[in-house]
Design a protein around this motif. Structure first.
Motif, PDB file in Angstrom:
ATOM      1  N   ILE A  89       0.698  -1.192   0.159  1.00  0.00           N
ATOM      2  CA  ILE A  89      -0.298  -0.298   0.103  1.00  0.00           C
ATOM      3  C   ILE A  89       1.309   1.298  -0.150  1.00  0.00           C
ATOM      4  N   GLY A  90       1.822   1.010   0.931  1.00  0.00           N
ATOM      5  CA  GLY A  90       2.717   2.592   0.949  1.00  0.00           C
ATOM      6  C   GLY A  90       3.244   2.969  -0.187  1.00  0.00           C
ATOM      7  N   SER A  91       3.811   1.486  -1.281  1.00  0.00           N
ATOM      8  CA  SER A  91       4.181   1.447  -2.923  1.00  0.00           C
ATOM      9  C   SER A  91       2.790   2.568  -3.196  1.00  0.00           C
ATOM     10  N   LYS A  92       1.665   1.561  -3.642  1.00  0.00           N
ATOM     11  CA  LYS A  92       0.595   2.364  -4.416  1.00  0.00           C
ATOM     12  C   LYS A  92       0.637   3.426  -3.938  1.00  0.00           C
ATOM     13  N   LEU A  93       0.546   4.361  -2.952  1.00  0.00           N
ATOM     14  CA  LEU A  93       0.548   6.188  -2.165  1.00  0.00           C
ATOM     15  C   LEU A  93       1.871   6.890  -2.812  1.00  0.00           C
ATOM     16  N   LEU A  94       3.264   5.896  -2.930  1.00  0.00           N
ATOM     17  CA  LEU A  94       4.242   6.774  -3.124  1.00  0.00           C
ATOM     18  C   LEU A  94       3.970   6.955  -4.725  1.00  0.00           C
ATOM     19  N   GLU A  95       3.540   5.767  -5.812  1.00  0.00           N
ATOM     20  CA  GLU A  95       3.803   5.853  -7.169  1.00  0.00           C
ATOM     21  C   GLU A  95       2.357   6.752  -7.281  1.00  0.00           C
ATOM     22  N   ALA A  96       1.209   7.452  -6.736  1.00  0.00           N
ATOM     23  CA  ALA A  96       0.234   7.561  -7.064  1.00  0.00           C
ATOM     24  C   ALA A  96       0.328   8.765  -6.932  1.00  0.00           C
ATOM     25  N   ILE A 121      12.556   3.704   4.707  1.00  0.00           N
ATOM     26  CA  ILE A 121      13.819   4.338   3.590  1.00  0.00           C
ATOM     27  C   ILE A 121      13.878   2.504   2.530  1.00  0.00           C
ATOM     28  N   ASN A 122      13.763   1.762   3.189  1.00  0.00           N
ATOM     29  CA  ASN A 122      13.921   0.749   2.547  1.00  0.00           C
ATOM     30  C   ASN A 122      12.903   0.624   0.970  1.00  0.00           C
ATOM     31  N   LEU A 123      11.651   1.332   1.320  1.00  0.00           N
ATOM     32  CA  LEU A 123      10.050   1.614   0.496  1.00  0.00           C
ATOM     33  C   LEU A 123      10.911   2.508  -0.639  1.00  0.00           C
ATOM     34  N   TYR A 124      11.787   3.708   0.058  1.00  0.00           N
ATOM     35  CA  TYR A 124      12.304   4.849  -1.099  1.00  0.00           C
ATOM     36  C   TYR A 124      13.276   4.117  -1.949  1.00  0.00           C
ATOM     37  N   LEU A 125      14.269   3.670  -0.943  1.00  0.00           N
ATOM     38  CA  LEU A 125      15.642   2.805  -2.023  1.00  0.00           C
ATOM     39  C   LEU A 125      14.850   1.976  -2.981  1.00  0.00           C
ATOM     40  N   LYS A 126      13.788   1.464  -2.774  1.00  0.00           N
ATOM     41  CA  LYS A 126      13.057   0.431  -3.481  1.00  0.00           C
ATOM     42  C   LYS A 126      12.287   0.774  -5.042  1.00  0.00           C
ATOM     43  N   HIS A 127      12.336   2.247  -5.091  1.00  0.00           N
ATOM     44  CA  HIS A 127      11.412   3.488  -5.908  1.00  0.00           C
ATOM     45  C   HIS A 127      12.512   4.617  -6.447  1.00  0.00           C
ATOM     46  N   GLY A 128      14.001   4.106  -6.236  1.00  0.00           N
ATOM     47  CA  GLY A 128      15.210   5.001  -6.475  1.00  0.00           C
ATOM     48  C   GLY A 128      15.022   6.195  -6.410  1.00  0.00           C
ATOM     49  N   TYR A 129      14.621   5.769  -5.083  1.00  0.00           N
ATOM     50  CA  TYR A 129      15.050   7.196  -4.349  1.00  0.00           C
ATOM     51  C   TYR A 129      16.566   6.849  -3.863  1.00  0.00           C
ATOM     52  N   GLU A 130      17.276   8.197  -3.846  1.00  0.00           N
ATOM     53  CA  GLU A 130      18.599   8.585  -3.196  1.00  0.00           C
ATOM     54  C   GLU A 130      19.277   9.246  -2.282  1.00  0.00           C
ATOM     55  N   PRO A 131      20.003   8.637  -0.989  1.00  0.00           N
ATOM     56  CA  PRO A 131      20.687   9.514   0.044  1.00  0.00           C
ATOM     57  C   PRO A 131      21.025  10.825  -0.673  1.00  0.00           C
ATOM     58  N   ILE A 132      20.932  12.268   0.008  1.00  0.00           N
ATOM     59  CA  ILE A 132      21.687  12.989  -0.577  1.00  0.00           C
ATOM     60  C   ILE A 132      22.566  14.088   0.481  1.00  0.00           C
ATOM     61  N   ASN A 133      21.798  13.654   2.516  1.00  0.00           N
ATOM     62  CA  ASN A 133      21.733  14.421   2.984  1.00  0.00           C
ATOM     63  C   ASN A 133      21.083  13.927   4.093  1.00  0.00           C
ATOM     64  N   ILE A 134      22.758  14.484   5.473  1.00  0.00           N
ATOM     65  CA  ILE A 134      21.693  14.374   7.059  1.00  0.00           C
ATOM     66  C   ILE A 134      21.597  15.267   7.127  1.00  0.00           C
ATOM     67  N   GLU A 142      16.165  13.098  16.591  1.00  0.00           N
ATOM     68  CA  GLU A 142      16.524  12.091  15.591  1.00  0.00           C
ATOM     69  C   GLU A 142      17.256  12.446  14.487  1.00  0.00           C
ATOM     70  N   ASN A 143      17.924  12.363  13.860  1.00  0.00           N
ATOM     71  CA  ASN A 143      18.725  12.483  12.599  1.00  0.00           C
ATOM     72  C   ASN A 143      17.634  12.799  11.676  1.00  0.00           C
ATOM     73  N   ALA A 144      17.627  13.047  10.621  1.00  0.00           N
ATOM     74  CA  ALA A 144      16.342  13.474   8.755  1.00  0.00           C
ATOM     75  C   ALA A 144      17.786  11.753   8.228  1.00  0.00           C
ATOM     76  N   LEU A 145      17.603  11.751   6.891  1.00  0.00           N
ATOM     77  CA  LEU A 145      17.879  10.927   6.172  1.00  0.00           C
ATOM     78  C   LEU A 145      16.959  11.952   4.945  1.00  0.00           C
ATOM     79  N   VAL A 146      17.653  13.120   3.894  1.00  0.00           N
ATOM     80  CA  VAL A 146      17.408  13.488   2.732  1.00  0.00           C
ATOM     81  C   VAL A 146      17.253  12.453   1.653  1.00  0.00           C
ATOM     82  N   MET A 147      16.659  12.218   1.074  1.00  0.00           N
ATOM     83  CA  MET A 147      16.756  11.604  -0.219  1.00  0.00           C
ATOM     84  C   MET A 147      15.814  12.465  -2.025  1.00  0.00           C
ATOM     85  N   ALA A 148      16.367  11.684  -2.295  1.00  0.00           N
ATOM     86  CA  ALA A 148      15.496  12.489  -3.734  1.00  0.00           C
ATOM     87  C   ALA A 148      15.677  11.860  -5.395  1.00  0.00           C
ATOM     88  N   LYS A 149      14.513  11.560  -5.885  1.00  0.00           N
ATOM     89  CA  LYS A 149      14.443  10.999  -6.893  1.00  0.00           C
ATOM     90  C   LYS A 149      14.319  12.167  -8.460  1.00  0.00           C
TER      91      LYS A 149
END
Length: 153
Positions: A89-96, A121-134, A142-149
């Motif tokens: 369901i998370g993948s469906k939401l992300l793709e939509a 994080i694994n969901l985003y990696l699976k969909h092509g997002y890449e870590p770019i910053n902390i 807690e720190n945040a991982l910044v990701m982009a696609k």
């Protein structure tokens, strides 16, 4: 249908969905990381097209909300109630949400995710997002991982 045979409807959020969205929010995030009704209302008013929900048998079981600035989109939050996680369901939401951003001229999507939130994080990696910053201390302790696609050239 998702991979377990659930017929999940992905549709635009309506203000009548707020109690369900808050139910999901409380189940998924620590209190200091939860958005409230006012925040969700503001995000909806800002860009109603970029606020979607996953509905199963009349129950809202997940949501995704984004925002955009020109050709850059940002995923503000995606959550699926724990009772329904692990079913795609998370993948469906992300793709939509990406598809909606694409139709609005977005070329790059960014997001922040807690460094300890391995499933997300694994969901985003699976969909092509890449870590770019902390970003240190983004979620309080807690720190945040910044990701982009890049979704469009």
């Amino acid at each position: 249908m998702d991979r377990e045979g659930f017929n999940v409807l992905i549709r635009e959020y309506s203000p009548r969905d707020i109690e369900w969205v808050l139910w999901i929010e409380r189940a998924c995030f620590p209190e200091n990381q939860q958005y409230n009704a006012t925040t969700f209302h503001s995000l909806h008013v800002k860009d109603p097209n970029l606020f979607i929900v996953a509905e199963y048998q009349g129950v809202i079981i997940g949501y995704a909300v984004g925002e955009r600035w020109g050709d850059v989109g940002r995923i503000v939050s995606i959550a699926v109630h724990p009772s329904y996680q692990g079913r795609g369901i998370g993948s469906k939401l992300l793709e939509a949400l990406e598809e909606k951003m694409l139709t609005r001229g977005v070329k790059t999507v960014r997001l922040e995710v807690g460094v300890s939130n391995t499933p997300a994080i694994n969901l985003y990696l699976k969909h092509g997002y890449e870590p770019i910053n902390i970003i240190e201390g983004y979620y309080g302790e807690e720190n945040a991982l910044v990701m982009a696609k890049r979704i469009k050239d």
